[in-house]
Design a protein around this motif. Structure first.
Motif, PDB file in Angstrom:
ATOM      1  N   ILE B 166       0.836  -1.205   0.000  1.00 51.87           N
ATOM      2  CA  ILE B 166       0.000   0.000   0.000  1.00 51.87           C
ATOM      3  C   ILE B 166       0.870   1.254   0.000  1.00 51.87           C
ATOM      4  N   LEU B 167       1.882   1.254   0.862  1.00 52.00           N
ATOM      5  CA  LEU B 167       2.698   2.463   0.986  1.00 52.00           C
ATOM      6  C   LEU B 167       3.520   2.731  -0.272  1.00 52.00           C
ATOM      7  N   VAL B 168       4.027   1.670  -0.889  1.00 54.69           N
ATOM      8  CA  VAL B 168       4.783   1.860  -2.137  1.00 54.69           C
ATOM      9  C   VAL B 168       3.848   2.415  -3.219  1.00 54.69           C
ATOM     10  N   LEU B 169       2.654   1.882  -3.263  1.00 53.36           N
ATOM     11  CA  LEU B 169       1.665   2.352  -4.239  1.00 53.36           C
ATOM     12  C   LEU B 169       1.306   3.822  -3.999  1.00 53.36           C
ATOM     13  N   VAL B 170       1.071   4.159  -2.746  1.00 50.96           N
ATOM     14  CA  VAL B 170       0.680   5.529  -2.417  1.00 50.96           C
ATOM     15  C   VAL B 170       1.813   6.504  -2.731  1.00 50.96           C
ATOM     16  N   SER B 171       3.034   6.098  -2.407  1.00 52.93           N
ATOM     17  CA  SER B 171       4.176   6.960  -2.688  1.00 52.93           C
ATOM     18  C   SER B 171       4.325   7.184  -4.194  1.00 52.93           C
ATOM     19  N   ALA B 172       4.169   6.116  -4.973  1.00 50.86           N
ATOM     20  CA  ALA B 172       4.265   6.233  -6.427  1.00 50.86           C
ATOM     21  C   ALA B 172       3.162   7.141  -6.955  1.00 50.86           C
ATOM     22  N   TRP B 173       1.988   6.948  -6.402  1.00 51.11           N
ATOM     23  CA  TRP B 173       0.816   7.723  -6.821  1.00 51.11           C
ATOM     24  C   TRP B 173       1.027   9.211  -6.554  1.00 51.11           C
ATOM     25  N   LYS B 174       1.489   9.531  -5.350  1.00 51.96           N
ATOM     26  CA  LYS B 174       1.598  10.948  -4.988  1.00 51.96           C
ATOM     27  C   LYS B 174       2.768  11.640  -5.693  1.00 51.96           C
ATOM     28  N   GLY B 175       3.849  10.904  -5.929  1.00 49.07           N
ATOM     29  CA  GLY B 175       5.038  11.533  -6.492  1.00 49.07           C
ATOM     30  C   GLY B 175       5.111  11.505  -8.014  1.00 49.07           C
TER      31      GLY B 175
END
Lengths: 293, 306
Positions: B166-175
């Motif tokens: 989840i966190l890797v996905l969210v980081s990719a999404w936001k950046g």
């Protein structure tokens, strides 16, 4: 043969870009739509993309007693404007001095700034400095000052200014202009794309900041918007109390889920509106050169 | 005379130096003075005594930190998350930038680029709210979807093993948008003659990208990755704190040095250990960036950060 490659490539490109774009947008749709959905519907069926039971109740509750939210808005707007202007001025002035190729100590100063990204004292000494020695707890300064200057923005700005032909500076010098005048009259107007880009990033950082408030702000009148949102999201009882304190009829039927989403919409909206106006500068403004210059 | 040139330089550059003065003062006060504050890590901090009046306690704070069992966990989490972020985010951003550059008309580009940038514009508080909205057990969209399909809902906020994904996905999404524009700016700066030359040589689109675009992106990639590697022991506090908060159930896979330091300072008020963890973090980060920079310098002097 060449045509076929192109077509395959374009196909992959369109599909993946559209997919990524949808992925980026859809959570926003979800938030907006659930803010307009009836509370019971959310509880029984979960958040939905298209409101099946449309309701503006969350917004009407939010705007019925808006005092605290307006206060948070005012804090955020003040901090964003002051911080962005100060930040732009200091960043551009610093970057200008560092971009001057005839400035003998430019590399030494560049390293002085850059080193702070390599090594730091950590949160604790910084926190104690802010609170115990500078007495910044519960002040607007605690929200503005820590984010005023950012080494990365100085580097981006310096790279941009470094690409402005040196002849401009030299001819201005021959005409008798001083360093500050060259910066203010010549370099700043030429740096519009970089100023717009960095300005937007600064404004974004200030608008979205909640961390400094988390550390330094306990006075409710100084809470910025995102921190207010953070507190309300984490504490629906607090939200109920805020609503009641503002004179709302005591009721247990406050639609907390849709209200959360409505608050999220209200706290996010304005900064998204700024984006289209600066977007055209982005690609021009964001060139990063080498740190060492 | 050496002294003479120094003083005349000082006079020559007085305006430039004056222009630098505010920034120098800022970083002295907020970055260099806190570096001296590192001594707190070696003291038994008490509020009455302050930084200088508190008694020394040697390495006790560090001993507490390492013996608490948290040190290894938070360090490992921080480094692994950042490595995953660097790899996933940069590949995705480079991919999106190349596609944006090569594909579509003006409007398509404008609209997709705006869409990709959207997540960058919202605060981590809002991302936290969105995540809750998606992942909540009772009313989250993901579980609503699973129930609709007749599957078992998953209790995401109580299951540590989901969070790395989840966190890797969210980081990719936001950046995504930010990095994409960064790389797009670099691609736009590539000399068009190179592309023309490649075309004359009969390169197809894939060869063009592999042989012209990507090699020309190396300087940008290296700078961005080097900067990120330097921060490999720094967790993105905003992200971890808003996504997880103080949900202790998830700490085994989500606690990073920054959230640990924050909790020790604010929640448990353990200033000494918090400072010790911070020093540990800074030193690790410093050693990492120096090593990597040294390695890059050896390989290619021009590509090193400094």
């Amino acid at each position: 043969m060449k045509q076929l490659d192109r077509k395959i490539f374009s196909g992959i490109g369109y599909v993946s870009l559209i997919f990524l774009a949808i992925l980026c947008i859809f959570p926003f749709v979800l938030v907006v739509s659930s803010s307009f959905t009836e509370e019971n519907k959310i509880i029984t069926e979960g958040y939905q993309f298209i409101p099946t039971a449309f309701s503006t109740e969350a917004y009407s509750i939010l705007f019925k007693y808006p005092e605290q939210m307006i206060q948070a808005y005012l804090v955020t707007i003040a901090v964003t404007i002051i911080g962005t202007l100060l930040g732009l001025f200091l960043t551009s002035m610093t970057a200008y001095a560092l971009s001057r190729k005839d400035f003998k100590w430019r590399n030494k100063f560049s390293f002085f700034f850059f080193f702070t990204t390599l090594f730091s004292g950590g949160l604790v000494p910084w926190y104690l400095l802010m609170v115990n020695y500078l007495d910044m707890k519960d002040t607007l300064a605690a929200l503005v000052i820590p984010m005023m200057l950012n080494v990365f923005y100085i580097i981006v700005m310096k790279s941009f200014m470094g690409s402005i032909p040196e002849a401009i500076v030299e001819s201005a010098k021959i005409d008798g202009a001083g360093d500050f005048k060259i910066y203010a009259r010549l370099i700043l107007p030429l740096s519009k794309p970089a100023l717009a880009t960095i300005g937007l990033f600064l404004a974004l950082a200030y608008w979205n900041d909640w961390y400094n408030a988390l550390l330094f702000i306990s006075n409710e009148n100084l809470m910025p918007l995102q921190y207010y949102l953070y507190k309300m999201l984490g504490n629906m009882d607090g939200m109920r109390k805020a609503m009641m304190g503002a004179g709302a009829v005591v009721t247990t039927s406050i639609p907390t889920e849709s209200l959360k989403m409505a608050m999220t919409v209200v706290a996010t909206g304005p900064i998204l509106l700024a984006y289209p106006f600066v977007q055209k500068y982005f690609v021009q403004g964001l060139t990063i050169g080498a740190v060492k210059g | 005379m050496k002294g003479h040139t120094f003083w005349s330089d000082l006079k020559n550059y007085r305006v430039l130096l004056l222009m630098l003065a505010p920034a120098v003062a800022f970083f002295l006060l907020f970055a260099y003075i806190p570096m001296a504050g590192i001594i707190i890590a070696f003291k038994h901090y008490d509020y009455a005594g302050g930084i200088f009046g508190s008694a020394w306690n040697g390495l006790d704070n560090f001993r507490f930190f390492f013996e608490s069992g948290d040190a290894w966990r938070v360090t490992r989490n921080t480094a692994l998350y950042n490595i995953a972020f660097i790899i996933v985010n940069n590949s995705l951003q480079i991919f999106a930038a190349i596609m944006l550059f090569e594909v579509g008309g003006k409007w398509f580009r404008k609209i997709t680029q705006s869409a990709l940038f959207l997540p960058y514009f919202i605060s981590w508080v809002v991302v936290g709210a969105i995540a809750y909205n998606l992942l909540n057990y009772d009313i989250g969209t993901v579980n609503a979807l699973l129930r609709g399909l007749g599957l078992e809902p998953v209790d995401i906020y109580n299951t540590p093993s989901y969070w790395p994904y989840i966190l890797v996905l969210v980081s990719a999404w936001k950046g995504l948008g930010y990095g994409t524009v960064m790389y797009l700016a670099a691609i736009t700066g590539i000399d068009t003659e190179m592309y023309e030359a490649a075309e004359i040589d009969g390169a197809n689109i894939f060869q063009r990208i592999m042989k012209v675009t990507i090699p020309n992106l190396y300087p940008t990639i290296i700078i961005l990755v080097l900067l990120a590697v330097g921060n490999i022991f720094r967790g993105d506090f905003g992200m971890f704190y808003n996504m997880i908060g103080n949900n202790g159930l998830l700490f085994s896979s989500t606690d990073v040095i920054d959230t640990f330091v924050f909790r020790s300072l604010i929640t448990s008020n353990d200033i000494g250990m918090s400072a010790a963890a911070g020093v540990f973090q800074s030193v690790l980060g410093f050693v990492t960036i120096m090593t990597v920079n040294f390695a890059v310098r050896k390989y290619d002097k021009d590509r090193a950060l400094f």
